[in-house]
Design a protein around this motif. Sequence first.
Motif, PDB file in Angstrom:
ATOM      1  N   SER A  51       0.848  -1.191   0.000  1.00 32.64           N
ATOM      2  CA  SER A  51       0.000   0.000   0.000  1.00 32.64           C
ATOM      3  C   SER A  51       0.886   1.244   0.000  1.00 32.64           C
ATOM      4  CB  SER A  51      -0.901   0.015   1.239  1.00 32.64           C
ATOM      5  OG  SER A  51      -1.815  -1.061   1.199  1.00 32.64           O
ATOM      6  N   HIS A  52       0.511   2.226  -0.792  1.00 35.81           N
ATOM      7  CA  HIS A  52       1.309   3.445  -0.935  1.00 35.81           C
ATOM      8  C   HIS A  52       0.427   4.672  -0.708  1.00 35.81           C
ATOM      9  CE1 HIS A  52       4.566   1.125  -2.914  1.00 35.81           C
ATOM     10  NE2 HIS A  52       3.571   0.469  -3.488  1.00 35.81           N
ATOM     11  N   THR A  53       1.055   5.742  -0.263  1.00 40.36           N
ATOM     12  CA  THR A  53       0.406   7.050  -0.174  1.00 40.36           C
ATOM     13  C   THR A  53       1.300   8.066  -0.878  1.00 40.36           C
ATOM     14  OG1 THR A  53      -0.585   6.518   1.974  1.00 40.36           O
ATOM     15  CG2 THR A  53      -0.505   8.831   1.349  1.00 40.36           C
ATOM     16  N   VAL A  54       0.700   8.900  -1.711  1.00 42.99           N
ATOM     17  CA  VAL A  54       1.469   9.887  -2.456  1.00 42.99           C
ATOM     18  C   VAL A  54       0.746  11.225  -2.362  1.00 42.99           C
ATOM     19  CG1 VAL A  54       0.305   9.274  -4.622  1.00 42.99           C
ATOM     20  CG2 VAL A  54       2.522  10.406  -4.697  1.00 42.99           C
ATOM     21  N   GLY A  55       1.518  12.305  -2.205  1.00 48.33           N
ATOM     22  CA  GLY A  55       0.912  13.615  -1.994  1.00 48.33           C
ATOM     23  C   GLY A  55       1.465  14.691  -2.907  1.00 48.33           C
ATOM     24  N   LYS A  56       1.061  15.904  -2.648  1.00 50.03           N
ATOM     25  CA  LYS A  56       1.420  17.063  -3.463  1.00 50.03           C
ATOM     26  C   LYS A  56       2.930  17.150  -3.647  1.00 50.03           C
ATOM     27  CE  LYS A  56       0.990  22.094  -3.672  1.00 50.03           C
ATOM     28  NZ  LYS A  56       0.467  23.318  -3.004  1.00 50.03           N
ATOM     29  N   GLY A  57       3.334  17.329  -4.900  1.00 45.88           N
ATOM     30  CA  GLY A  57       4.742  17.492  -5.207  1.00 45.88           C
ATOM     31  C   GLY A  57       5.463  16.197  -5.524  1.00 45.88           C
ATOM     32  N   GLN A  58       4.759  15.070  -5.494  1.00 46.48           N
ATOM     33  CA  GLN A  58       5.397  13.799  -5.790  1.00 46.48           C
ATOM     34  C   GLN A  58       4.969  13.277  -7.161  1.00 46.48           C
ATOM     35  OE1 GLN A  58       4.212  11.767  -1.983  1.00 46.48           O
ATOM     36  NE2 GLN A  58       6.414  11.383  -1.812  1.00 46.48           N
ATOM     37  N   VAL A  59       5.837  12.439  -7.724  1.00 44.68           N
ATOM     38  CA  VAL A  59       5.623  11.853  -9.051  1.00 44.68           C
ATOM     39  C   VAL A  59       5.427  10.348  -8.887  1.00 44.68           C
ATOM     40  CG1 VAL A  59       6.600  11.491 -11.356  1.00 44.68           C
ATOM     41  CG2 VAL A  59       7.090  13.615 -10.102  1.00 44.68           C
ATOM     42  N   VAL A  60       4.419   9.798  -9.548  1.00 44.48           N
ATOM     43  CA  VAL A  60       4.171   8.358  -9.528  1.00 44.48           C
ATOM     44  C   VAL A  60       4.376   7.814 -10.938  1.00 44.48           C
ATOM     45  CG1 VAL A  60       2.529   6.518  -9.018  1.00 44.48           C
ATOM     46  CG2 VAL A  60       2.433   8.662  -7.738  1.00 44.48           C
ATOM     47  N   ILE A  61       5.192   6.780 -11.076  1.00 49.35           N
ATOM     48  CA  ILE A  61       5.428   6.156 -12.379  1.00 49.35           C
ATOM     49  C   ILE A  61       4.830   4.753 -12.364  1.00 49.35           C
ATOM     50  CG2 ILE A  61       7.129   5.413 -14.070  1.00 49.35           C
ATOM     51  CD1 ILE A  61       9.001   7.520 -13.044  1.00 49.35           C
ATOM     52  N   MET A  62       3.739   4.576 -13.116  1.00 51.89           N
ATOM     53  CA  MET A  62       3.069   3.284 -13.178  1.00 51.89           C
ATOM     54  C   MET A  62       3.386   2.622 -14.518  1.00 51.89           C
ATOM     55  SD  MET A  62       1.367   1.338 -11.217  1.00 51.89           S
ATOM     56  CE  MET A  62       0.875   2.534  -9.966  1.00 51.89           C
ATOM     57  N   PRO A  63       4.137   1.509 -14.506  1.00 47.92           N
ATOM     58  CA  PRO A  63       4.523   0.850 -15.756  1.00 47.92           C
ATOM     59  C   PRO A  63       3.330   0.175 -16.428  1.00 47.92           C
ATOM     60  CG  PRO A  63       5.876   0.135 -13.886  1.00 47.92           C
ATOM     61  CD  PRO A  63       4.697   0.854 -13.323  1.00 47.92           C
ATOM     62  N   PRO A  64       3.455  -0.149 -17.705  1.00 54.68           N
ATOM     63  CA  PRO A  64       2.412  -0.901 -18.397  1.00 54.68           C
ATOM     64  C   PRO A  64       2.184  -2.251 -17.720  1.00 54.68           C
ATOM     65  CG  PRO A  64       4.003  -0.018 -19.957  1.00 54.68           C
ATOM     66  CD  PRO A  64       4.574   0.202 -18.597  1.00 54.68           C
ATOM     67  N   ASP A  65       0.934  -2.681 -17.703  1.00 50.78           N
ATOM     68  CA  ASP A  65       0.535  -4.003 -17.194  1.00 50.78           C
ATOM     69  C   ASP A  65       0.677  -4.158 -15.685  1.00 50.78           C
ATOM     70  OD1 ASP A  65      -0.034  -4.928 -19.828  1.00 50.78           O
ATOM     71  OD2 ASP A  65       2.089  -5.324 -20.137  1.00 50.78           O
ATOM     72  N   GLU A  66       1.027  -3.095 -14.979  1.00 45.87           N
ATOM     73  CA  GLU A  66       1.183  -3.173 -13.521  1.00 45.87           C
ATOM     74  C   GLU A  66      -0.194  -3.033 -12.860  1.00 45.87           C
ATOM     75  OE1 GLU A  66       2.998  -4.031 -10.210  1.00 45.87           O
ATOM     76  OE2 GLU A  66       4.277  -3.611 -11.948  1.00 45.87           O
ATOM     77  N   LEU A  67      -0.603  -4.040 -12.112  1.00 40.65           N
ATOM     78  CA  LEU A  67      -1.919  -4.033 -11.471  1.00 40.65           C
ATOM     79  C   LEU A  67      -1.912  -3.078 -10.278  1.00 40.65           C
ATOM     80  CD1 LEU A  67      -4.574  -5.573 -11.976  1.00 40.65           C
ATOM     81  CD2 LEU A  67      -3.903  -7.149 -10.170  1.00 40.65           C
ATOM     82  N   HIS A  68      -2.926  -2.208 -10.203  1.00 34.82           N
ATOM     83  CA  HIS A  68      -3.015  -1.251  -9.103  1.00 34.82           C
ATOM     84  C   HIS A  68      -4.447  -0.743  -8.970  1.00 34.82           C
ATOM     85  CE1 HIS A  68      -2.446   1.171 -12.725  1.00 34.82           C
ATOM     86  NE2 HIS A  68      -2.942   2.203 -12.082  1.00 34.82           N
ATOM     87  N   ASP A  69      -4.724  -0.084  -7.858  1.00 33.70           N
ATOM     88  CA  ASP A  69      -6.010   0.578  -7.669  1.00 33.70           C
ATOM     89  C   ASP A  69      -5.733   2.031  -7.313  1.00 33.70           C
ATOM     90  OD1 ASP A  69      -5.171   0.531  -5.038  1.00 33.70           O
ATOM     91  OD2 ASP A  69      -6.662  -0.931  -4.360  1.00 33.70           O
ATOM     92  N   GLY A  70      -6.724   2.770  -6.810  1.00 37.63           N
ATOM     93  CA  GLY A  70      -6.466   4.156  -6.448  1.00 37.63           C
ATOM     94  C   GLY A  70      -7.704   4.846  -5.903  1.00 37.63           C
ATOM     95  N   SER A  71      -7.499   5.677  -4.881  1.00 35.85           N
ATOM     96  CA  SER A  71      -8.593   6.465  -4.316  1.00 35.85           C
ATOM     97  C   SER A  71      -8.006   7.610  -3.504  1.00 35.85           C
ATOM     98  CB  SER A  71      -9.498   5.600  -3.431  1.00 35.85           C
ATOM     99  OG  SER A  71      -8.772   5.071  -2.344  1.00 35.85           O
ATOM    100  N   SER A  72      -8.864   8.519  -3.114  1.00 33.87           N
ATOM    101  CA  SER A  72      -8.416   9.647  -2.308  1.00 33.87           C
ATOM    102  C   SER A  72      -8.141   9.203  -0.880  1.00 33.87           C
ATOM    103  CB  SER A  72      -9.475  10.747  -2.307  1.00 33.87           C
ATOM    104  OG  SER A  72      -9.063  11.826  -1.480  1.00 33.87           O
ATOM    105  N   MET A  73      -7.086   9.745  -0.305  1.00 33.46           N
ATOM    106  CA  MET A  73      -6.742   9.427   1.085  1.00 33.46           C
ATOM    107  C   MET A  73      -7.750  10.064   2.037  1.00 33.46           C
ATOM    108  SD  MET A  73      -4.354   7.791   2.794  1.00 33.46           S
ATOM    109  CE  MET A  73      -3.766   7.661   4.483  1.00 33.46           C
ATOM    110  N   TYR A  74      -8.222  11.269   1.701  1.00 30.59           N
ATOM    111  CA  TYR A  74      -9.142  12.003   2.566  1.00 30.59           C
ATOM    112  C   TYR A  74     -10.364  12.453   1.777  1.00 30.59           C
ATOM    113  CZ  TYR A  74      -4.937  12.104   5.445  1.00 30.59           C
ATOM    114  OH  TYR A  74      -3.821  11.739   6.142  1.00 30.59           O
ATOM    115  N   SER A  75     -11.383  12.905   2.478  1.00 33.50           N
ATOM    116  CA  SER A  75     -12.663  13.252   1.856  1.00 33.50           C
ATOM    117  C   SER A  75     -12.575  14.477   0.945  1.00 33.50           C
ATOM    118  CB  SER A  75     -13.722  13.505   2.935  1.00 33.50           C
ATOM    119  OG  SER A  75     -13.332  14.572   3.789  1.00 33.50           O
ATOM    120  N   ASN A  76     -11.553  15.314   1.112  1.00 31.02           N
ATOM    121  CA  ASN A  76     -11.447  16.505   0.267  1.00 31.02           C
ATOM    122  C   ASN A  76     -10.801  16.212  -1.089  1.00 31.02           C
ATOM    123  OD1 ASN A  76      -8.955  16.021   1.404  1.00 31.02           O
ATOM    124  ND2 ASN A  76      -8.479  18.176   1.800  1.00 31.02           N
TER     125      ASN A  76
END
Length: 263
Positions: free
Chosen positions: A52-77
């Motif tokens: 499990s990962h958390t990423v915030g303002k100012g960070q870069v996420v590199i998701m390769p092809p075919d890499e299984l992942h999900d995603g949602s907001s950490m907080y309600s805002n």
Amino acid sequence: MDQVKYHSTQNENIGLIQASYQRFTFRKHFHLDFHIGLITKGQQKFYSQGTSHTVGKGQVVIMPPDELHDGSSMYSNGYQVRIFSIDPRWFSELAELNSGSDQVQFRQLIISNPTLFQHMIRLHQALGTHNLSQLAKDCLPYEGFEFLFRHYGTIQPKGTVPLGNQSISTLKDYLMENLAQPVKLEELSQLCELSPAQFQRHFKAKVGLTPYAWLSRLRLEYGFKLLKSGVSGTEVAHQIGFYDQAHFSKAFKASYGISPSKI
């Protein structure tokens, strides 16, 4: 409020996304392209590569092809993100790969580098504007992503994930050639010289999705590419094996958070 905007660029291998997500949740999925995300506000949580990962303002996420992942907001805002969608073949050209057995990879999934972040933000903004000369639009991607590749990229041999007497990659090629066909489990299991039960079990263990869910995502990903090239939603649904445009539109919106007509 969830808002998503997709933009094409002068380079057909590079697409842009600008989005604000609050309630929308990405279920487990993968992409055919590299997705490079720039978090501009809030925090996102996602599960990938067994962690499990958390990423915030100012960070870069590199998701390769075919890499299984999900995603949602950490907080309600919610959170806001700018994304580059890049065909892997374009990165191979950038890296001047001469062997089909090699591929571009990146050493980090999440990068915290303010200089790189601002560099990538400016590139995203520039590629989305109409106030540039044709030559500038042609050159900017090479200049911009060369910085990323030089600091964080690497060249590695392509890995092979076996499945019976075939591999996941050859199975993917087979399905991509038959997206509009009613593919059967027995057909795939025979291709790999496995029983249907063995195929289902081994496939889920190695890919993380059922064969049906994997094929559905392949269809949607290819459908996305067709939409960006100007093919109508009705024709796309026909080409990728959906019963009709209504079923395609419903599945597309559930996966991408936007209807096909908005692409």
